[in-house]
Design a protein around this motif. Sequence first.
Motif, mmCIF file in Angstrom:
data_model
loop_
_atom_site.group_PDB
_atom_site.id
_atom_site.type_symbol
_atom_site.label_atom_id
_atom_site.label_comp_id
_atom_site.label_asym_id
_atom_site.label_seq_id
_atom_site.Cartn_x
_atom_site.Cartn_y
_atom_site.Cartn_z
ATOM 1 N N ARG B 334 0.845 -1.201 0.000
ATOM 2 C CA ARG B 334 0.000 0.000 0.000
ATOM 3 C C ARG B 334 0.880 1.251 0.000
ATOM 4 N NH1 ARG B 334 -5.983 0.547 1.202
ATOM 5 N NH2 ARG B 334 -6.225 2.741 1.692
ATOM 6 N N ILE B 335 1.895 1.227 0.861
ATOM 7 C CA ILE B 335 2.832 2.346 0.934
ATOM 8 C C ILE B 335 3.577 2.493 -0.396
ATOM 9 C CG2 ILE B 335 4.992 3.085 2.047
ATOM 10 C CD1 ILE B 335 3.833 1.805 4.662
ATOM 11 N N GLY B 336 3.895 1.341 -0.994
ATOM 12 C CA GLY B 336 4.598 1.366 -2.275
ATOM 13 C C GLY B 336 3.762 1.998 -3.377
ATOM 14 N N LEU B 337 2.473 1.683 -3.417
ATOM 15 C CA LEU B 337 1.598 2.277 -4.435
ATOM 16 C C LEU B 337 1.411 3.770 -4.177
ATOM 17 C CD1 LEU B 337 -0.794 1.104 -6.712
ATOM 18 C CD2 LEU B 337 -2.048 2.476 -5.072
ATOM 19 N N ASN B 338 1.160 4.129 -2.902
ATOM 20 C CA ASN B 338 0.980 5.549 -2.575
ATOM 21 C C ASN B 338 2.175 6.376 -3.042
ATOM 22 O OD1 ASN B 338 -1.436 5.005 -1.293
ATOM 23 N ND2 ASN B 338 -0.592 5.075 0.781
ATOM 24 N N ARG B 339 3.363 5.809 -2.851
ATOM 25 C CA ARG B 339 4.591 6.527 -3.206
ATOM 26 C C ARG B 339 4.643 6.892 -4.689
ATOM 27 N NH1 ARG B 339 10.273 6.481 -1.268
ATOM 28 N NH2 ARG B 339 11.604 6.785 -3.071
ATOM 29 N N GLN B 340 4.210 5.944 -5.541
ATOM 30 C CA GLN B 340 4.347 6.170 -6.987
ATOM 31 C C GLN B 340 3.231 7.032 -7.566
ATOM 32 O OE1 GLN B 340 7.441 4.464 -6.230
ATOM 33 N NE2 GLN B 340 7.275 4.799 -8.412
ATOM 34 N N MET B 341 2.059 7.046 -6.902
ATOM 35 C CA MET B 341 0.895 7.708 -7.489
ATOM 36 C C MET B 341 1.076 9.227 -7.559
ATOM 37 S SD MET B 341 -1.421 5.586 -8.524
ATOM 38 C CE MET B 341 -2.945 6.545 -8.591
ATOM 39 N N LEU B 342 0.747 9.803 -8.705
ATOM 40 C CA LEU B 342 0.730 11.262 -8.921
ATOM 41 C C LEU B 342 2.050 11.931 -8.572
ATOM 42 C CD1 LEU B 342 -2.844 12.116 -7.597
ATOM 43 C CD2 LEU B 342 -2.144 11.413 -9.888
ATOM 44 N N GLY B 343 3.142 11.220 -8.819
ATOM 45 C CA GLY B 343 4.472 11.799 -8.614
ATOM 46 C C GLY B 343 5.182 11.179 -7.431
ATOM 47 N N GLY B 344 6.328 10.563 -7.690
ATOM 48 C CA GLY B 344 7.170 10.045 -6.613
ATOM 49 C C GLY B 344 7.949 11.179 -5.971
ATOM 50 N N PRO B 345 8.714 10.865 -4.943
ATOM 51 C CA PRO B 345 9.423 11.918 -4.201
ATOM 52 C C PRO B 345 10.295 12.824 -5.066
ATOM 53 C CG PRO B 345 9.507 9.868 -2.975
ATOM 54 C CD PRO B 345 8.881 9.550 -4.298
ATOM 55 N N GLN B 346 11.031 12.242 -6.019
ATOM 56 C CA GLN B 346 11.931 13.079 -6.808
ATOM 57 C C GLN B 346 11.132 14.062 -7.670
ATOM 58 O OE1 GLN B 346 12.063 9.759 -6.590
ATOM 59 N NE2 GLN B 346 13.973 9.429 -5.486
ATOM 60 N N ALA B 347 10.086 13.548 -8.310
ATOM 61 C CA ALA B 347 9.271 14.406 -9.173
ATOM 62 C C ALA B 347 8.611 15.518 -8.358
ATOM 63 C CB ALA B 347 8.209 13.566 -9.879
ATOM 64 N N LEU B 348 8.165 15.177 -7.144
ATOM 65 C CA LEU B 348 7.463 16.175 -6.329
ATOM 66 C C LEU B 348 8.428 17.219 -5.780
ATOM 67 C CD1 LEU B 348 4.939 13.868 -4.492
ATOM 68 C CD2 LEU B 348 4.464 15.518 -6.296
ATOM 69 N N ARG B 349 9.638 16.787 -5.448
ATOM 70 C CA ARG B 349 10.621 17.774 -4.987
ATOM 71 C C ARG B 349 10.970 18.729 -6.122
ATOM 72 N NH1 ARG B 349 12.808 13.232 -1.697
ATOM 73 N NH2 ARG B 349 14.276 12.689 -3.340
ATOM 74 N N ASP B 350 11.037 18.175 -7.335
ATOM 75 C CA ASP B 350 11.306 19.024 -8.493
ATOM 76 C C ASP B 350 10.161 20.019 -8.684
ATOM 77 O OD1 ASP B 350 13.038 19.612 -10.773
ATOM 78 O OD2 ASP B 350 11.317 18.969 -11.968
ATOM 79 N N GLU B 351 8.940 19.528 -8.499
ATOM 80 C CA GLU B 351 7.791 20.412 -8.664
ATOM 81 C C GLU B 351 7.802 21.522 -7.603
ATOM 82 O OE1 GLU B 351 4.280 18.185 -9.699
ATOM 83 O OE2 GLU B 351 2.995 19.927 -9.305
ATOM 84 N N ALA B 352 8.157 21.143 -6.376
ATOM 85 C CA ALA B 352 8.232 22.145 -5.298
ATOM 86 C C ALA B 352 9.323 23.161 -5.606
ATOM 87 C CB ALA B 352 8.498 21.461 -3.955
ATOM 88 N N ALA B 353 10.437 22.702 -6.164
ATOM 89 C CA ALA B 353 11.527 23.625 -6.515
ATOM 90 C C ALA B 353 11.064 24.604 -7.592
ATOM 91 C CB ALA B 353 12.747 22.840 -6.993
ATOM 92 N N ARG B 354 10.330 24.099 -8.577
ATOM 93 C CA ARG B 354 9.831 24.971 -9.640
ATOM 94 C C ARG B 354 8.845 25.988 -9.086
ATOM 95 N NH1 ARG B 354 11.612 22.999 -14.429
ATOM 96 N NH2 ARG B 354 12.590 20.985 -14.069
ATOM 97 N N ALA B 355 7.976 25.520 -8.185
ATOM 98 C CA ALA B 355 6.949 26.406 -7.644
ATOM 99 C C ALA B 355 7.531 27.493 -6.747
ATOM 100 C CB ALA B 355 5.922 25.585 -6.866
ATOM 101 N N THR B 356 8.752 27.277 -6.245
ATOM 102 C CA THR B 356 9.342 28.295 -5.368
ATOM 103 C C THR B 356 10.470 29.063 -6.067
ATOM 104 O OG1 THR B 356 10.662 26.510 -4.390
ATOM 105 C CG2 THR B 356 8.755 27.238 -3.155
#
Lengths: 392, 360
Positions: B334-356
Amino acid sequence: MDLSYSPEHEAFRGEVRSFLETHGTQAPRGGGPEALAWQTLLIAHGYAARTIPKAYGGFGAEPDILKSRIISEEFSRAQVSTGLGGQGISMLVPTLLEMGTEAQKRDFIGPTLRGEMVWCQGYSEPNAGSDLANLATRGTLDGDDWVINGQKIWTSTAHLADWIFCLVRTEPDAPKHQGISFLLFSMKTPGIEIRPLVDMTGAANFNEVFFTDVRVPKEQIVGRRGEGWKVANTILGHERGSLADPNQMQTRLNALIDLMRTETVGGVRAIDNPVFRDRLMAIQGRVLALRCNDLRLLSAAVNHQGAGLAGLVVKLQGTELRHELEALAIDVMGEMGTLYGDTPGLRDQGSWQRNYMYFLGLIIGGGTSQIQKNIISERGLGMPREPKLAQA
Amino acid sequence: MEFGLSEEQVMLQQSVGRFLEDAGGLAQTRALAASGARRTPDLVTGLSELGVMGLITPESQGGTGLSLLEAALVAEQLGAHVSPTPFIGTAILAPLALQLAGSPGQQGLWLPRLAAGQVTAGLALSEQAGGREDAGLEGRNGILNGRALFVIDYEADLYVVADTAGRLYLVPATAPGLVRTDLTTIDVSRPTGELRFTGVVAEPLAGAGPDLVQRLLDVARLLFAADTLGAAQAMLDQAVAYASSREQFGRPIGSFQAVKHMCAEMAAALEPCRAMVWYGAHALDHLPSEAHVTACHTKAHVSEVGTFVARTATEVHGGMGFTDLVGLHYWFKRIGLNRQMLGGPQALRDEAARATGLVS
């Protein structure tokens, strides 16, 4: 869930800001007489020694955690000194308020708050580190004096201190936690020798302190004979949390972002290197998690609730994260990251290297990360303790 | 200043937890997986009776009218019980999209039925967070063509789907031209699949646009993080209980520092995630300028911690952790699926970097 402050607290924030606008320029950058004058001004306005009773030299306000938080936020925002610190103010004063006699409170608290009396803490010994209760410095009653023999180590600022609060074994036949007394004495007492201990950052804040037949009047004891462990532990918890302030971490993170925007390797800014940037963002996420946790702790304290695990994890998580944050800055600088001391090309006064090493010291000091994990698992998670192999 | 849960919020959390426990917890997920069934009508009915399926729907539309913080508390419970019920799509994202972009007619038709558990809704959003293969939906004059993968709450009666321009549409599962293909993932507790559209006539949500799509992504990410928080806490609790009772060398293995320190490391990493999830949900409710970055950071960080806890809690159980007998792997997955859905950690950190503004 409501992160707003009441009108009373917002008004208080306004007062603090106007104080800082009026007086902020007088704030000292270092020590000396200006620091003492600043401290006196802060106490008079209630921005230092805020909740210490007036009779003992404090401001005498009712405890209000949010007001204390507002003071620290506003002073930090204005980058103005919040006055004197040190172990006398942070540890001895609260201990005396809880456990001291009336005479001790009157004699010691005021001068300590005003910076006229500087203290060091004599707890750790060569064979009493993580196992502090194993301490062996002896105090033997001879007439009206304790006669003290032994050695302390990691004694911060002993070379600057006027007095010491010291844990001494006075009841050698009692179980180890019940044989310790909490004594106060002048560092000018004959028989005290101080040797500086240079640490890996190059500073010598720590010392070894040797006691040879040091005579201390027997009434200079806090609590009763054999109660020293209890006295010391009334406030030991305070030290742990304060070593890892997440708001300070946020300030440092902002400095790291500035560094990564200006530092270039091969003509490419560090912030534009996706590997460095990902490390930065991972740290930013972890800082955010600890800041949220800190809000939870603040709220629990305001409501007089225990913080449980959320409080127990702060020292471990905070010091480890801060060490990693400083490490990233060094990697970002490449070879320039090795520069240290007075040398051309040094970035930010060498603070990244210094803090990287200093925070390794804090990972170890104040209860090592391994001791923190024992505390988290045994007290926080209720796991079984290590079986006792030998009874002292 | 109050950063914590109200009595009502704690009660909601407890009553949902109790309901899921009574419904069978892991046993129910196991039974469902064994039977091959992909729907859980009893759970949906029960949760709607608790007000969960209409959690953020206004009372005037048959809902409970609560906020995303309560939604996060429910998601945490679902993760803790590896519950095979639809929630993020049906109870939160679809009602949110309808409330913010639907016509009064669409709202009146769907919101009460979703809240009552009569209808379930899936969300096709994955392509908005980084499409895989050639997936993506082209919408032209209300006609949809293309594919959508990893639909949230896929076993549904109604889909809310996004096209490449950030418009949203309602599509009944029975729409002509819509073909569903089940996808088998590691996680049996939340069936997912692919939707293939060939000339499907779809009903637009007139008020929708890229901002709403972003909002749905952020809400979903926060709820996946909350689900991971609950699942990881359940794994840690089991590891602590196991290590405290399992004996080797004549003493509980949890008295060995090698083992208890693994538990301490899990707790130390996980406990701050709780405050982070609360804060992230609160930001979605009340702090619009922080909401997006906080959602990205929360899902990235909680996923990293969740992955660490999932692995470490399994290890604390020794060989038993690897077996189906103990069943820890349901939470692990379950944790494994949650991690991949709608962006994994690397993609989300990149998105946060872009947004800031950290990416030039």
